[in-house]
Design an enzyme around this catalytic site. Structure first.
Site, PDB file in Angstrom:
ATOM      1  N   PRO A 122       0.795  -1.243   0.000  1.00  0.00           N
ATOM      2  CA  PRO A 122       0.000   0.000   0.000  1.00  0.00           C
ATOM      3  C   PRO A 122       0.816   1.277   0.000  1.00  0.00           C
ATOM      4  CG  PRO A 122      -0.073  -1.069   2.155  1.00  0.00           C
ATOM      5  CD  PRO A 122       0.602  -2.022   1.223  1.00  0.00           C
ATOM      6  N   GLU A 140       3.695  -0.241   5.749  1.00  0.00           N
ATOM      7  CA  GLU A 140       3.403   0.415   7.023  1.00  0.00           C
ATOM      8  C   GLU A 140       3.378   1.932   6.903  1.00  0.00           C
ATOM      9  OE1 GLU A 140       4.914   0.508  11.696  1.00  0.00           O
ATOM     10  OE2 GLU A 140       5.974  -0.721  10.227  1.00  0.00           O
ATOM     11  N   LYS A 156       2.999  -4.408  14.326  1.00  0.00           N
ATOM     12  CA  LYS A 156       3.755  -5.254  15.245  1.00  0.00           C
ATOM     13  C   LYS A 156       3.059  -6.596  15.308  1.00  0.00           C
ATOM     14  CE  LYS A 156       7.467  -3.463  16.312  1.00  0.00           C
ATOM     15  NZ  LYS A 156       8.594  -4.177  15.708  1.00  0.00           N
TER      16      LYS A 156
END
Length: 324
Positions: A122, A140, A156
């Site tokens: 993304p 992320e 995480k």
């Protein structure tokens, strides 16, 4: 020179600066901030929505990659972090290593295209800036901004399948969410920090992640420099407490991380919008070397050999793509 991020192709370089206040001025900027804090902001005169241009790629042989930390050294580093946790110095720390191989050509555009095809993400980005090339498949979000609304989506917890995620993964995610809430709270409007999603499951090529969302609102007069100063380096790739983790990791990691674990993305100063990814799943080139970083978050419940295997898992698919 060019930058491709967020589906936008930026060309015609007009300005380069290390001054983050430029991101609140005007124009479209490509942004790279190394983990060590070196800033490159490049403004481009032409921006359009377009796919990444095609270029061929012939990567280095898989066996040519070397690691800044070998297996034994990495395992020993995990044990050192666990000892620091036992002493109360840190609660969690993200131990990383940098892999390098001879750069087979002079352009990472082909590698960026191979990553977009073989490992879509993304927040992928490909950039050719003065003195630096980037090909990233980051999943992320470090920081996004739409006007005064700011969002971070720390990752995480990583495994091949949802069933392989451990209780330690959720605990680690919650710890980092608290850290990100604290970081954003330093510059947010009082009471505006929220967590719309906690430990949501996301699937990516070859693995799964636990991802949380932290959101806040900036007060009037607060811009990118203040926001980055309060939150950098990203909490998910440092540890908690952040200052203690940074000191410990500096002692354990033998080479700089560079763009890995830093910030990579774009900012449109005119519309006050932008998105900066955490520089993971990222290749970069300076001189005749191609580099790539991988790491794992260490807690008291970490098994040192399992954490080494997590770094291998995170690197495997990307190195396969890069070494074709």
């Amino acid at each position: 020179m060019f930058a491709h991020a967020g589906g936008l192709l930026a060309t015609e370089l007009t300005d380069v600066t290390s001054d983050l206040t430029a991101l609140d001025s005007s124009g479209h900027w490509a942004v790279v901030i190394t983990y060590e804090g070196e800033v490159t902001c490049a403004r481009f005169g032409t921006v359009r929505r377009a796919p990444l241009p095609y270029a061929p790629w012939q990567g280095p042989p898989r066996e040519s990659w070397t690691s800044s930390l070998g297996r034994d050294a990495y395992v020993a580093g995990v044990e050192t972090i666990r000892a620091a946790i036992a002493e109360g110095t840190v609660y969690q720390a993200n131990l990383c290593r940098v892999l390098s191989a001879p750069l087979p050509g002079s352009d990472l555009l082909g590698l960026g295209h191979a990553l977009a095809r073989g490992n879509p993400s993304p927040y992928g980005a490909v950039m050719r800036l003065p003195g630096l090339q980037i090909a990233s498949a980051s999943p992320e979000l470090y920081l996004s901004r739409a006007g005064d609304v700011v969002e971070s989506r720390p990752i995480k917890g990583t495994a091949r399948t949802p069933e392989e995620l451990l209780p330690k993964d959720r605990a680690e995610n919650v710890m980092i969410v608290d850290l990100v809430r604290n970081d954003l709270g330093r510059v947010a409007e009082p009471g505006s920090v929220s967590v719309p999603a906690l430990c949501a499951l996301e699937e990516h090529p070859g693995l799964v992640h636990l991802v949380s969302t932290v959101r806040s609102r900036l007060p009037a007069g607060t811009g990118w420099p203040e926001l980055i100063a309060a939150t950098f380096p990203p909490g998910s790739v440092t540890g908690a407490p952040k200052s203690s983790a940074l000191t410990l990791l500096n002692e354990l990691e033998p080479v700089p991380r560079g763009p890995y674990c830093g910030a990579i993305g774009w900012v449109d100063a005119d519309s006050r919008r932008g998105a900066l990814a955490v520089g993971i799943r990222t290749f970069w080139a300076t001189g005749d070397l191609l580099r790539f970083g991988t790491g794992a978050g260490i807690t008291w419940h970490s098994d040192p050999r399992h954490e080494w295997q997590e770094t291998e898992l995170k690197a495997a698919r990307l190195l396969e793509v890069a070494s074709r």
